[in-house]
Design an enzyme around this catalytic site. Structure first.
Site, PDB file in Angstrom:
ATOM      1  N   LYS A 182      -1.606   5.695  -7.414  1.00  0.00           N
ATOM      2  CA  LYS A 182      -1.901   5.638  -8.722  1.00  0.00           C
ATOM      3  C   LYS A 182      -3.429   4.916  -8.897  1.00  0.00           C
ATOM      4  O   LYS A 182      -4.061   5.402  -9.652  1.00  0.00           O
ATOM      5  CB  LYS A 182      -0.628   4.841  -9.620  1.00  0.00           C
ATOM      6  N   ARG A 216      10.183  -3.371  -2.880  1.00  0.00           N
ATOM      7  CA  ARG A 216       9.536  -2.687  -4.127  1.00  0.00           C
ATOM      8  C   ARG A 216       9.888  -1.036  -4.146  1.00  0.00           C
ATOM      9  O   ARG A 216       9.947  -0.523  -5.227  1.00  0.00           O
ATOM     10  CB  ARG A 216       7.923  -2.550  -3.938  1.00  0.00           C
TER      11      ARG A 216
END
Ligand code: AP5
Ligand code: MG
Length: 210
Positions: free
Chosen positions: A13, A167
């Site tokens: 990202k 995560r």
């Protein structure tokens, strides 16, 4: 152009946001980067969230929504923006709607968990300008010094193997559902995240032009 980049930790990202931001001349807003800066500056919010980010859990919706609400009011967001790492929960996506913000495209960068683990263990970040590198896929020409600003390249505190696993679980439990959320709204585009970086950029830009 209002673009959301969705994807697991390490999907790319930040890498894509930086390139597309320069190409389209619109700002990137990364909640992760803003939170890391607030930790570095020793602010009150930074003190509250340091242990949360370092364990790989999500900071509260209340805090990140406030960060985004304030940031989107700034002048440079008038002609559009890229959201990198926000929204990450349904409550955050709803909050964006409540602010009356109409997102043009939600591009989800798709990478398997296996590839993510390899990527994040090799990631390095410039301690000064925050540019992202990878020791094999995208090395700095100057070794552990940043090509762009000569800053020192470091490993992020949440890139330890156990934290990476956490995560990923948090992503699957709380964030991946946003793909359905935006698919129902009709603006979700899936992009293969294991292609070369420039091809992914072209694919994302292609989704904006359709
Ligand atoms: P955040 O900073 O957003 O981290 P993340 O989502 O875990 O994603 P990353 O930044 O790790 O990965 P990326 O997708 O940007 O990949 P990158 O481009 O670096 O959030 C951190 C934390 O902040 C969260 O855990 C949470 O605690 C908190 N937070 C943030 N936002 C929040 C929110 N909205 N709500 C609640 N809490 C929030 O690429 C990774 C590596 O791969 C690099 O080394 C790169 O060089 C390499 N690479 C990139 N593309 C390719 C490619 N195509 N091929 C090969 N290698 C590639
Ligand atoms: Mg990032």
């Amino acid at each position: 152009m209002k673009l959301i980049l969705l994807g697991a930790p390490g999907a790319g990202k930040g890498t894509q946001a930086e390139i597309i931001s320069n190409k389209l001349n619109i700002p990137t807003i990364s909640t992760g980067a803003i939170i890391r800066e607030s930790i570095k500056s020793g602010s009150e919010i930074g003190k509250k969230v340091k242990s949360i980010i370092e364990s790989g859990n999500l900071v509260s919706d209340e805090i990140v929504i406030e960060i985004i609400e304030n940031r989107l009011k700034e002048d440079d967001c008038k002609n559009g923006f890229i959201l990198d790492g926000f929204p990450r929960t349904v409550a955050q996506a709803d909050a964006l709607e409540e602010l009356g913000i109409k997102i043009d495209v939600v591009a989800s960068i798709e990478v398997s968990d296996e590839d993510i683990i390899k990527r994040l263990s090799g990631r390095r970040e410039c301690a000064n300008c925050r540019a992202t590198y990878h020791i094999e896929n995208l090395p700095s020409k100057k070794g552990d010094i940043c090509d762009k600003c000569d800053g020192k390249l470091i490993r992020r505190a949440d890139d330890e193997p156990e934290t990476i696993k956490n995560r990923l679980s948090v992503y699957h439990e709380q964030t991946a559902v946003l793909k359905d959320y935006y698919a129902k709204k009709g603006n979700l585009k899936l992009v293969c995240g294991t292609n070369p970086i420039d091809q992914i950029t072209n694919d994302i830009i292609g989704t904006l032009e359709k």
